[in-house]
Design a protein around this motif. Structure first.
Motif, short mmCIF file in Angstrom:
data_model
loop_
_atom_site.label_atom_id
_atom_site.label_comp_id
_atom_site.label_asym_id
_atom_site.label_seq_id
_atom_site.Cartn_x
_atom_site.Cartn_y
_atom_site.Cartn_z
N GLY A 1 74.63 -14.39 -17.55
CA GLY A 1 73.83 -15.27 -17.58
C GLY A 1 73.88 -16.67 -18.15
N THR A 2 75.10 -16.60 -18.64
CA THR A 2 75.52 -17.72 -19.22
C THR A 2 76.27 -19.04 -18.33
N ALA A 3 76.59 -20.21 -18.69
CA ALA A 3 77.27 -20.94 -17.76
C ALA A 3 78.76 -20.47 -17.50
N GLU A 4 79.18 -19.87 -18.58
CA GLU A 4 80.54 -19.24 -18.03
C GLU A 4 80.50 -17.98 -17.30
N ARG A 5 79.26 -17.33 -17.29
CA ARG A 5 79.34 -16.10 -16.29
C ARG A 5 77.91 -16.01 -15.69
N PRO A 6 77.53 -16.80 -14.91
CA PRO A 6 76.39 -16.97 -14.08
C PRO A 6 75.82 -15.75 -13.48
N LEU A 7 74.54 -15.55 -13.25
CA LEU A 7 74.17 -14.21 -12.57
C LEU A 7 74.51 -14.49 -11.07
N ARG A 8 75.25 -13.53 -10.70
CA ARG A 8 75.59 -13.92 -8.94
C ARG A 8 74.63 -13.12 -8.32
N ILE A 9 74.01 -13.76 -7.47
CA ILE A 9 72.75 -12.94 -6.62
C ILE A 9 72.97 -13.41 -5.41
N GLY A 10 73.13 -12.13 -4.53
CA GLY A 10 73.39 -12.03 -3.02
C GLY A 10 71.85 -12.56 -2.28
N ILE A 11 71.97 -13.41 -1.38
CA ILE A 11 70.81 -13.93 -0.61
C ILE A 11 71.28 -14.03 0.87
N ILE A 12 70.37 -14.06 1.75
CA ILE A 12 70.56 -14.40 3.22
C ILE A 12 70.19 -15.93 3.66
N ASN A 13 69.14 -16.54 3.12
CA ASN A 13 68.78 -17.97 3.58
C ASN A 13 68.84 -18.83 2.64
N ALA A 14 70.16 -19.40 2.39
CA ALA A 14 70.11 -20.29 1.25
C ALA A 14 69.55 -21.74 1.40
N GLU A 15 69.24 -21.88 2.60
CA GLU A 15 68.65 -22.95 2.88
C GLU A 15 66.96 -23.12 2.34
N ASP A 16 66.50 -21.92 1.91
CA ASP A 16 65.17 -22.12 1.13
C ASP A 16 65.30 -22.76 -0.01
N ALA A 17 64.46 -23.77 -0.04
CA ALA A 17 64.37 -24.63 -1.05
C ALA A 17 64.22 -24.44 -2.38
N TYR A 18 63.13 -23.22 -2.28
CA TYR A 18 62.54 -22.72 -3.55
C TYR A 18 63.48 -22.04 -4.37
N ARG A 19 64.81 -21.79 -3.88
CA ARG A 19 65.81 -21.11 -4.73
C ARG A 19 66.41 -22.18 -5.62
N ASP A 20 66.32 -23.30 -5.32
CA ASP A 20 66.71 -24.60 -6.23
C ASP A 20 66.13 -24.63 -7.30
N THR A 21 64.68 -24.69 -6.79
CA THR A 21 63.64 -24.79 -7.93
C THR A 21 63.78 -23.68 -9.02
N LEU A 22 63.86 -22.41 -8.70
CA LEU A 22 63.91 -21.46 -9.58
C LEU A 22 65.41 -21.23 -10.27
N ARG A 23 66.49 -21.93 -9.75
CA ARG A 23 67.88 -22.00 -10.39
C ARG A 23 67.55 -22.89 -11.67
N ASP A 24 66.69 -24.23 -11.34
CA ASP A 24 66.69 -25.15 -12.01
C ASP A 24 65.73 -24.95 -13.41
N LEU A 25 64.80 -23.98 -13.03
CA LEU A 25 63.84 -23.53 -14.06
C LEU A 25 64.44 -22.19 -14.83
N ALA A 26 65.35 -21.83 -14.36
CA ALA A 26 66.10 -20.52 -15.14
C ALA A 26 67.07 -21.21 -15.88
N ARG A 27 67.70 -22.34 -15.62
CA ARG A 27 68.68 -23.07 -16.37
C ARG A 27 67.88 -23.68 -17.66
N ALA A 28 66.69 -23.98 -17.38
CA ALA A 28 65.96 -24.87 -18.58
C ALA A 28 65.63 -23.53 -19.69
#
Length: 300
Positions: free
Chosen positions: A36-63
């Motif tokens: 879960g660190t920058a050196e070893r992020p959580l790798r999460i398998g998905i199907i619909n990468a274009e779903d914008a809410y994933r970017d929102t969640l990624r940014d919230l998690a990074r914070a």
């Protein structure tokens, strides 16, 4: 989508998974870094990468100090194999019934640790405006893959158009229809054909992603299943990991962030044309549902 794999198919899928992961993995993460660190992020398998809410969640998690890497796949059969083999930390693309089919078919032990939503499945018609309009002998197309076929039968039973032996369940097939007690007859077709079939028959059970093909939305459904019902439990979409990692604190922090953010939840609904019924079942509840379905599959 038939989830009963042969050994040859599993070998093929495993090979494809390895190729897919090697293509998107980028630089190797440090094996000594904390997950879960920058050196070893959580790798999460998905199907619909274009779903914008994933970017929102990624940014919230990074914070919050949790780094994510979305790993996108185009084949539904691969993310579970990649997770089972340790190439992913989590995946988030499937409902519990799909996961149960995979576990039983492959001998895997993947488990749900958080819920996302249930996506209602609807009955549509270009000929009829209400359930009362369907005549005896009406022909209704349903998806022919085992996962969606059983759910479609349950929808038609809830609508009062068919009756299933012993009340039906998430493993029901057309052979379980009690014909003398049913109004409609079903025609299993490939899922992609259900929407197109609306032009030729009385109705179709159509997955949400396919209804735009005929200019419809979920609001046009004559009937849809109740996402809060017991019958909908197998179709709760879930976050999944390996059983040995089910208590990982970072995973659960991420899932809590997902549900705590109105922006993420709003984005999830928007990505499904506002059809998603958000669920936040406890992990133990989800695992109980999984265990019951797996037991039924093994006892078939």
């Amino acid at each position: 989508m038939n989830r009963r794999f042969t050994s040859a198919k599993l070998l093929t899928f495993a090979t494809v998974a390895a190729l897919a992961l090697s293509a998107c993995a980028g630089d190797a993460a440090s094996p000594d870094a904390a997950l879960g660190t920058a050196e070893r992020p959580l790798r999460i398998g998905i199907i619909n990468a274009e779903d914008a809410y994933r970017d929102t969640l990624r940014d919230l998690a990074r914070a919050e100090g949790i780094y994510l890497e979305w790993v996108n796949f185009s084949d539904f059969s691969i993310p579970n194999l990649a997770l089972a083999e340790g190439d992913l930390d989590l995946n988030q693309f499937q409902h519990i019934q799909f996961l149960a089919n995979f576990n039983v078919a492959t001998g895997s032990n993947l488990v749900p640790i958080g819920a996302t939503a249930v996506y209602p499945l609807g009955l549509y018609s270009l000929r009829h405006d209400s359930l009362a309009d369907f005549p005896r002998g009406a022909e209704i197309a349903i998806p022919n893959d085992p996962t969606n076929q059983a759910r479609a039968l349950l929808v038609l039973q809830a609508a009062g158009l068919i009756t299933l032996r012993d009340g039906g369940n998430s493993l029901s097939t057309p052979a379980d229809i009690l014909r003398e007690e049913s109004i409609a007859r079903v025609i299993p077709v490939e899922a992609a054909q259900t929407a197109i079939s609306l032009h030729d028959i009385d109705g179709s059970i159509v997955n949400n992603s396919m209804i735009p093909q005929v200019g419809l939305t979920l609001a046009d459904a004559i009937f849809a299943d109740d996402p809060s019902s017991l019958a909908a439990e197998p179709y709760i979409n879930v976050w999944v990991t390996r059983a040995e990692d089910a208590e990982n604190e970072t995973f659960h922090r991420l899932i809590a962030l997902f549900h705590a953010s109105p922006t993420v939840i709003e984005g999830l609904r928007a990505s499904s044309a506002d059809t998603a019924a958000v669920r936040n079942n406890p992990a133990l509840d989800l695992q109980r549902i999984l265990a019951e379905i797996e037991a039924n599959l093994r006892n078939q």
